[in-house]
Each structure stands twice: as C-alpha cells, then as structure tokens.
Write an enzyme that holds these catalytic residues in place. Structure first.
Site, PDB file in Angstrom:
ATOM      1  N   LYS A   1      33.538  40.893  39.765  1.00  0.00           N
ATOM      2  CA  LYS A   1      35.009  40.906  39.780  1.00  0.00           C
ATOM      3  C   LYS A   1      35.529  40.315  41.098  1.00  0.00           C
ATOM      4  CE  LYS A   1      36.136  42.815  35.763  1.00  0.00           C
ATOM      5  NZ  LYS A   1      36.871  42.032  34.754  1.00  0.00           N
TER       6      LYS A   1
ATOM      7  N   TYR B   1      28.871  44.693  38.822  1.00  0.00           N
ATOM      8  CA  TYR B   1      30.168  44.547  38.162  1.00  0.00           C
ATOM      9  C   TYR B   1      31.269  44.289  39.199  1.00  0.00           C
ATOM     10  CZ  TYR B   1      34.343  46.061  35.537  1.00  0.00           C
ATOM     11  OH  TYR B   1      35.592  46.141  34.949  1.00  0.00           O
TER      12      TYR B   1
ATOM     13  N   SER C   1      39.356  44.983  39.195  1.00  0.00           N
ATOM     14  CA  SER C   1      39.044  46.413  39.188  1.00  0.00           C
ATOM     15  C   SER C   1      38.954  46.944  40.608  1.00  0.00           C
ATOM     16  CB  SER C   1      37.704  46.611  38.478  1.00  0.00           C
ATOM     17  OG  SER C   1      37.165  47.876  38.758  1.00  0.00           O
TER      18      SER C   1
END
Lengths: 326, 326
Positions: free
Chosen positions: A154, A150, A126
């Site tokens: 990633k 998050y 992402s």
C-alpha cells in the site's frame, strides 16, 4: 459519467455502488459503470445506464488496458488481497497489490499519452502503511514503516500514485482507511475481526469473543464514513492537495473498553453480557503494534468527516444493516 | 569474503573499492570482488583475489541471477540513474532504479529459498526521498514525500528492502546519503553541482559560478564520510536496527555563505574571489525545496559519523583528491 470500480464485490465496493446509485456523484448521474473483481460483481438493481460487471485477475496481462479502454472518468481502485494472505503468499501479494496497481497506472499513462486522458483515481490505502513504534496521535507527517507486506504494498502504491499524479498522468488521491467498524457480515478470521464482532454479534443476540484487554486503543470508522471518504475524494478540488496526495483519514480513536461502554448505552447490559473474554497473547501483541489514532488534521481541513463517538458508529450499523438491509 | 558492488564505476563505487583494497572489510580480507556498472569498472591495482568486473544493464533479464550466482557475502547496491535523467525518461528511471533493484532482491530471495543464502545488502538511498515542505532539522520519523521520480524510486526501494529483510530473505540496510560535497571531477550539469563547484574549482585556481543566494541551506557530507557510511553499514550489528532498516545519515547543515567562509579560512581571499555570482531563479527555487538538514539521531546513535565543519570537508578534499590523487 463513467465510473470504474476495482474490487467491486468487496464490502466497500458494494457500498460505494449503492451510494452512487442513490446519489450519483458530485451532481452527475452515473451513465456507465464498470465493475470488476475476482468474483463477478452483483449488478445494481434498476441501473438504467451501461453496466459492465465481470470477474478478472487484475494482474493478468491486458486487463488493465481493457479497464481503461472505455476511458472511465473516475476510478475507485479498491482491489487488494488482505493482509493475512499477502503475508502468507509473498509473490501473490506483490503481484495483486503492487503489480496490478502499477499496471493500472501505466495503462492510464499510456492512454494519457495517446489522447490526453486524465481521470480521477481514488486509491484505497490503509493505516497499515504505519508500523510500530507509533505515537498517539500519529501526526500527518509521520513516516511510513509498515510491518506487513500488505502495508508495504500500500505504501509503495501511495508513492506511485503521487509520482504519476505529479507527472500529470492522472489526478490521484490516496485514502488511508481506518479499521472499518462495524464490519457487516459474519465473524471472519482476520486478527482485527473482534473489534466488529464484539458489537455486531451482541446487537443481534449472539455471543462474541474478545481476545484482548479492554485497554487496547485503535482507530475506527464506520462503513458509512468510509464510503463518504471515497465520494468526497472523487469529487473534491484536488488542487488543494498539492503534491502530497495521500491522506490519513479522520476516524475515532477508542479503547475496547470504550467500545463496550457505547454498546451498553445503545443496546443495554444484556448485549454486553454476550461478550466472552478469552485472552489471546498473540492477537494482543499484534494489536499493540497497530495504530492507536491519527491527527488527520489535513484530511479534516480538506472536508473529510467521520464519527465523533462509538454510539454513532453503532447507530450507523443499526440503521444501515439491521433496519435497512441491502 | 566475496563482495559485489553495483554501480562500481561511479564516484562512490570507486572509492568504496579503494577503501576495501586498503582496509578489507570488518577485519576480513576481500578474497573475491564482483564489480558491475554500465561502463566496465576499473580493476583495482594489485588485487590478489578473484576479480569479476564487467559492464551490464542491470535491468536486463538474467543479470540479477548472474550477480547472485557467486553468493557474495556483502552487496553494495549503488547503481542508479541520476535524478535529472530519471525525471526526463520516466520509463528508464523506473526500469533501472526500481525494477533492477527488485530483480536483485528477488534473485536473493530465490537463492535464500534454494540454499539459505542470506547476504548483507547495503542500499544507497538519498535525501531525495524527502520533499518540500520540510522542517529544519528533519526528524528521523518524517514522512517520505518525494518530489522527483528518482526520489520516489529510492523511497520504494527502501520499503522493499525493509520488507524483504523482515521476511528474512537478506539482511538489508538503506543509507540516505546527504549531498556529496566536495564531489571530485569536473563541473557537471546537475542542478546541485554548484555546492561542490564553488569550493573545488577555486581550490585549484579556477573560477566557479554560484547561481543561488548565500542564504541557501543544505545538507552535506564528504566522499570520505560517505564511504565510511557504506563500510559501517556493511559491518555493524544490524540487530540494533529492528524493522526500521532505512537511516538518514549524519551530515553537515550549512548555508552557501558558511561554505564560502570555510573556503576563505582554508584557502584565503584569492580563492573566494574566484566565485562569480550569477543568480538563477530556477535553480534557486529548486534548492529551496531541498533538505536543509536532518537530526539523524538514530544513525548517530548507531555509530555513523560525519564532519562537524565545512573546514573539515574542504581539508578532506585536499587530502584525498589534491595531495593523494588516486
């Protein structure tokens, strides 16, 4: 060809399955499909091959091993909990987004040691691996300084993917997805939801709320292009990648004002009139820290393509969601 | 002030202890010292405070919790297995260099939740988080694409440190150390050992082997400066850091030829004559992928300082190791 998809019930997972059913993968028919998610993935209509679709917590003991037992040729690892949840539940975020990925990678590593197993692994990363302050456009060699758990998870998985690939345990590629726009479905509570809401809702005559100024610039790609990235990543010659296995995908950098102008061109003034401006200082502040756009020179050179205009993104939505609902 | 040092038996750990005994830390006396390593750390002579020095495998269950039980105010997390070992023993590398660090960070997180504990954590990272192709000089915002498992593990720990700090679990700072030169002791088998060997050995009349061309450029700092980085990181105002918690340290970019010229100026032609050139293609190829030098603009602006010339680096070695042996 046997394909495994984690997160197969999600928006991207379902669309990847649809594409595989329509086109196969790289000239091969899909003979076996393993689909896993926290909710049981839908079985693709009329699939003649071997289907194994089931619900599982990927972080549960033994699940990674079980997924690898059938030795899938290609693995699309899309499963993750979203940014807001990973931020609110620190331990769950690390367990699902990091530990499950490492479990999967280690299961492959052990299979590789046992019998030389060496699958292609396509990992959905992402743009959240980036964090403000960000230049525009962001160069390929820009550092990853995520500002969410998050994004941190990633970024860590990207590093693992590169190292495991370098050791020859599997052939991995990480795909840094832009924000998906227009996201089909109904408005959700994600802070970034308005980017899609202000187009998707007016296109069907419904109102939508815009919480940020027209000047906010962000980085978008259609669901159709995102599926295209996944398929290209699964079929391209990874020898061209070298040790740098994670790629910022191409996309379209646009301001909210440019999104609205495209809506006006495609759907007219009446659609634009359905957008109601309700400024929200918190969402605006968050947006200002998000990626405004990438050079994505490496990915483009490697054959990844995306839309050139928001008109195309809106038309892709009309074709894929409104004219030919799945 | 209570200070914990992991990896306390290593070269840097011992020198940090020496400095703390001499100077205290940031105007405070050290009242308690917890030292841990795989071999029992040496007790500092005449230390009047509470000393707890013991050997432990940091990855063993319960050790991280035990280290945090005494609520040290400052933690120097220096423990790691070296690059060659982490590359050869994949699982041990991840267990010691990644899992032990996460265990330590999680033990602090749990203590924070229990009683608001919020220590300063100084993490020894490395320029090995970078991987070729590398520009010269490497800007602060350059991406981390390590080409070793060691570098991968350090890069992951940097991401964890930033995320745990952002969540307020502790106040962390990651220090990307240049190659330490002149490394005291005896020649070791590390591929980078020659950078120190070709200076340290001739300074005491012994021969040394140079396996690479004089044109190889690399990034160095003295042990004295490295200790200075650690002390500054432990005492500076981290409010200035913002969310970007990991810093490439200043250092000296020099070619092997420039190292040798400095040796000639400081110790004369007879010292230089002790360097024997034995070209090694493998080591040369490895060196060509190593970091040639960093801008380190952020670290310099934040008050980190290093040597301006190799003459200074050599003189620091003479003063600290040959004239005033510890």
């Amino acid at each position: 060809m046997h394909i495994l998809i984690t997160g197969a019930s999600g928006m991207l997972g379902r669309k990847v399955v649809d594409r595989l059913m329509r086109d196969g993968l790289g000239g091969h028919e899909v003979s076996a499909l393993t689909l896993v998610d926290v909710v049981v993935p839908e079985a693709p209509a009329g699939f003649p091959g071997r289907l194994d679709a089931f619900s599982a917590d990927l972080s549960a003991s033994g699940i990674a091993q079980q997924l690898i037992d059938g030795r899938p040729d290609v693995i699309f690892h899309l499963a993750a909990i979203v940014s807001g949840e990973a931020e609110a539940d620190f331990e769950k975020g690390y367990r699902i987004n990091l530990d499950s990925t490492r479990d999967l990678f280690d299961a492959i590593r052990h299979a590789h040691a046992a019998d030389g197993y060496h699958p292609r692994v396509v990992f959905a990363s992402s743009i959240a691996v980036m964090g403000a302050p960000l230049p525009y456009p962001i160069p390929d060699a820009f550092h990853t300084t995520p500002l969410t758990s998050y994004g941190t998870q990633k970024a860590i998985c990207e590093l693992l993917l590169a190292d495991y690939s370098r050791h020859g345990f599997f052939d991995g590629i990480g795909i840094r997805l832009p924000t998906i726009c227009i996201r089909p479905g109904t408005p959700n509570k994600a802070a970034s939801g308005f980017f899609s809401n202000i187009l998707r809702e007016p296109l069907v005559g419904k109102p939508a709320i815009l919480p940020v100024p027209d000047s906010i610039r962000h980085w978008h790609t259609s669901p159709r292009s995102a599926v295209g990235f996944m398929v290209h990543a699964a079929t391209m010659d990874l020898g061209k990648l070298g040790p740098h296995r994670n790629l910022s995908m191409p996309g379209l950098s646009a301001t909210v004002g440019e999104q609205i102008e495209a809506l006006r061109r495609v759907a007219g003034e009446s659609a634009v009139a359905l957008i109601r401006r309700e400024p929200d200082a918190t969402i605006t502040r968050m947006c200002e820290g998000w990626a405004p756009g990438f050079e994505a020179a490496r990915a483009r050179a490697l054959g990844f393509t995306a839309e050139d205009s928001f008109d195309q993104i809106i038309r892709a939505h009309i074709e894929d969601e409104l004219e030919a609902p799945r």
